[in-house]
Scaffold this active site. Structure first.
Site, short mmCIF file in Angstrom:
data_model
loop_
_atom_site.label_atom_id
_atom_site.label_comp_id
_atom_site.label_asym_id
_atom_site.label_seq_id
_atom_site.Cartn_x
_atom_site.Cartn_y
_atom_site.Cartn_z
N THR A 60 0.90 -1.15 0.00
CA THR A 60 0.00 0.00 0.00
C THR A 60 0.94 1.21 0.00
OG1 THR A 60 -0.10 0.09 2.41
CG2 THR A 60 -1.83 -1.17 1.30
N HIS A 61 0.55 2.25 -0.67
CA HIS A 61 1.43 3.44 -0.81
C HIS A 61 2.77 3.07 -1.45
CE1 HIS A 61 -1.31 5.26 2.23
NE2 HIS A 61 -1.23 4.06 2.77
N LYS A 87 21.18 -1.80 -21.15
CA LYS A 87 19.75 -1.51 -20.99
C LYS A 87 18.84 -2.53 -21.66
CE LYS A 87 18.39 2.54 -19.89
NZ LYS A 87 17.54 2.88 -18.77
N ASN A 145 14.81 -2.08 -21.91
CA ASN A 145 13.74 -1.19 -21.47
C ASN A 145 12.35 -1.79 -21.69
OD1 ASN A 145 15.55 0.86 -20.73
ND2 ASN A 145 15.66 1.57 -22.86
N GLU A 202 5.48 0.75 -21.15
CA GLU A 202 5.36 2.21 -21.10
C GLU A 202 4.34 2.73 -22.11
OE1 GLU A 202 9.51 4.03 -20.81
OE2 GLU A 202 9.91 1.91 -21.09
N TYR A 237 -29.65 15.23 -35.91
CA TYR A 237 -28.30 15.15 -36.47
C TYR A 237 -27.70 16.53 -36.70
CZ TYR A 237 -24.44 14.11 -39.62
OH TYR A 237 -23.19 14.04 -40.20
N LYS A 245 -16.18 9.40 -35.54
CA LYS A 245 -15.59 8.16 -36.05
C LYS A 245 -14.08 8.06 -35.89
CE LYS A 245 -18.40 8.80 -39.59
NZ LYS A 245 -19.53 9.38 -38.81
N1 ARG Z 1 -20.58 11.49 -43.28
C1 ARG Z 1 -21.72 11.80 -42.44
C2 ARG Z 1 -21.35 11.48 -40.99
O1 ARG Z 1 -20.40 10.85 -40.78
C3 ARG Z 1 -22.92 11.02 -42.85
C4 ARG Z 1 -24.20 11.65 -42.47
C5 ARG Z 1 -24.42 12.88 -43.25
N2 ARG Z 1 -25.73 13.39 -43.08
C6 ARG Z 1 -26.01 14.65 -43.41
N3 ARG Z 1 -27.20 15.05 -43.21
N4 ARG Z 1 -25.08 15.45 -43.84
O2 ARG Z 1 -22.02 11.87 -40.08
#
Ligand code: ARG
Length: 459
Positions: free
Chosen positions: A156-157, A284, A286, A291, A318, A326
């Site tokens: 601990t610690h 060495k 490593n 890391e 949207y 993404k």
């Molecule tokens: N490439 C767009 C995205 O990744 C797809 C959806 C686009 N929709 C729109 N109404 N512009 O979100």
């Protein structure tokens, strides 16, 4: 010229910088398989509902097969002017099959299309994380089995606390990873509803069958609210949350490996396969992989925070902001999978230095608690008094530069007259760990019990 997809409303073309900020094809091409699977299911459903002719549906299906083959062969003409994977595929489909391609987007929008594609992708990543975690759990379990009764210091610690067993320490990670796994399983279960058919945001007037597309794509059911369907990204946030916690666990073990493999500790030797040398210092070796694993959490948690921040201020439904979901998620998932695989290799290949573990376990007055417990059990001292007596004995040993078992009986009796030579029986580290038989304790018997349980769970 004007974009061919919506050219009707537009007269001029886009500025080059607009194209650069708007195009997502550079990264969302990774969704091609999901996009094609979604389009296939959509077209089949449209045909079954009489919205599309059988002939058109067959042309679309055959065309999509070609598109997929082109992408996988690396000779698909990706175009940033077509913005994203959805429009790149549709445009190519039109080149290949002509007019029926234009009917595929009936009762669909890119908004439900991207929600579907991304969800399918994240769902696969949950499965990959679960598989990776199972492999890593097996690696820790192998180490636990090898050293169910090897003694090492528990900290601990980062100060010596009490002796524990190597197997117990390894099993601590099996428990953490099992919870990580269940978090991915949970997230997967919750995200397994199909947004396809929500269309732009309000649903559609076409007589579509959302239950059919949901079933065809392996979902439990269609989503129940079209507005929510196109604006929800919490499935990705849950994935990133689970990934962050998991990466944090990997990072903690990575930190232990960095410490344990140091010349000062020498608890483990990492395999050459997961270490590097130095270009100037010949001695060495490593722990670079460890890391880097420690640092991966920064990236994964960073993606989590970034997507949170993107989403928090968006009014339904949207907004283009959501296109930024993404790259972050791709990067986090890639690094999580790499981290799981690297950790599995390091854990499988590492060698414990049992001598160093045992001598470290015996130093630092690690059995002081055993001594205090003995005073309670044998001399009926209240625990607080026993704590005080033991503290005095530790100080005496420390001043003399020796360990607790090296004190003479006379020295001990000078602190508490009723101490007998029996006390030496509890000062050894092996006795110490063997005595900790409470459920979930470090005793080798407990460790073996839980190894057996995990082996059964993992099959
Ligand atoms: N490439 C767009 C995205 O990744 C797809 C959806 C686009 N929709 C729109 N109404 N512009 O979100």
């Amino acid at each position: 010229g004007a974009n061919s997809m919506w050219g009707g409303r537009f007269a001029g073309g886009v500025n080059a910088i607009m194209e650069a900020i708007n195009a997502s094809i550079g990264f969302d091409k990774r969704l091609y398989a999901q996009d094609i699977a979604g389009s296939r299911a959509h077209a089949a459903m449209l045909a079954a509902q009489g919205i599309l002719t059988e002939a058109d549906q067959q042309a679309i299906d055959a065309g999509l097969t070609k598109v997929k083959a082109e992408i996988e062969a690396g000779d698909f003409p990706f175009s940033p002017a077509l913005e994203d994977i959805h429009m790149n595929i549709e445009a190519r489909l039109r080149d290949l099959i002509g007019e029926p391609a234009g009917r595929l987007h009936t009762a669909r929008s890119r908004n439900d299309q991207v929600a579907l594609d991304f969800r399918l992708w994240v769902r696969e990543q949950c499965d990959a994380a679960i598989t990776g975690l199972e492999a890593l759990m097996r690696a820790f379990l192998g180490q636990a089995e090898a050293g169910a009764d090897w003694v090492m210091p528990g900290f601990t610690h980062l100060q010596t606390a009490q002796p524990v067993t190597w197997g117990h320490h390894m099993l601590a990670y099996v428990e953490m990873l099992a919870r990580d796994k269940s978090r991915f399983e949970d997230a997967r279960r919750r995200m397994n509803e199909c947004p396809l058919g929500a269309a732009a945001l309000a649903g559609t007037s076409f007589p579509i069958d959302r239950h059919a597309t949901a079933a065809a794509l392996g979902f439990d059911r269609p989503t129940a609210n079209s507005l929510d369907s196109v604006s929800d990204r919490d499935f990705a946030l849950e994935f990133l949350g689970a990934a962050s916690i998991c990466a944090m666990h990997l990072s903690r073990f990575a930190e232990e490996l960095v410490i344990w493999s140091s010349a000062q500790f020498r608890f483990v030797r990492l395999s050459d396969a997961f270490s590097t040398g130095s270009s100037i210092m010949p001695q060495k070796k490593n722990p670079d992989a460890a890391e880097l694993l420690r640092a991966k959490l920064g990236r994964i948690l960073g993606a989590n925070v970034a997507l949170f921040t993107v989403m928090k201020g968006l009014a339904l439904t949207y907004s283009k902001d959501m296109q930024e979901d993404k790259e972050l998620t791709f990067d986090a998932a890639d690094n999580l999978m790499l981290g799981l695989a690297a950790m599995e290799g390091m854990v499988r290949d590492m060698t414990a230095n049992t001598d160093a573990l045992a001598s470290a376990a015996a130093s630092g007055f690690s059995t002081a608690t055993d001594l205090a417990d003995w005073l309670v059990r044998e001399l009926n001292l209240p625990f607080r008094d026993a704590h005080h007596v033991t503290g005095s004995l530790v100080k005496m040993a420390e001043d003399a530069g020796i360990d607790l078992p090296d004190l003479t009986l006379e020295q001990m009796q000078s602190v508490h007259a009723a101490i007998t030579s029996e006390v030496f029986g509890v000062l050894g580290v092996d006795n110490s760990v063997r005595s900790r038989v409470s459920y979930g304790g470090t005793a080798p018997d407990q460790v073996r019990l839980h190894i057996a349980r995990w082996k059964e769970v993992l099959g």
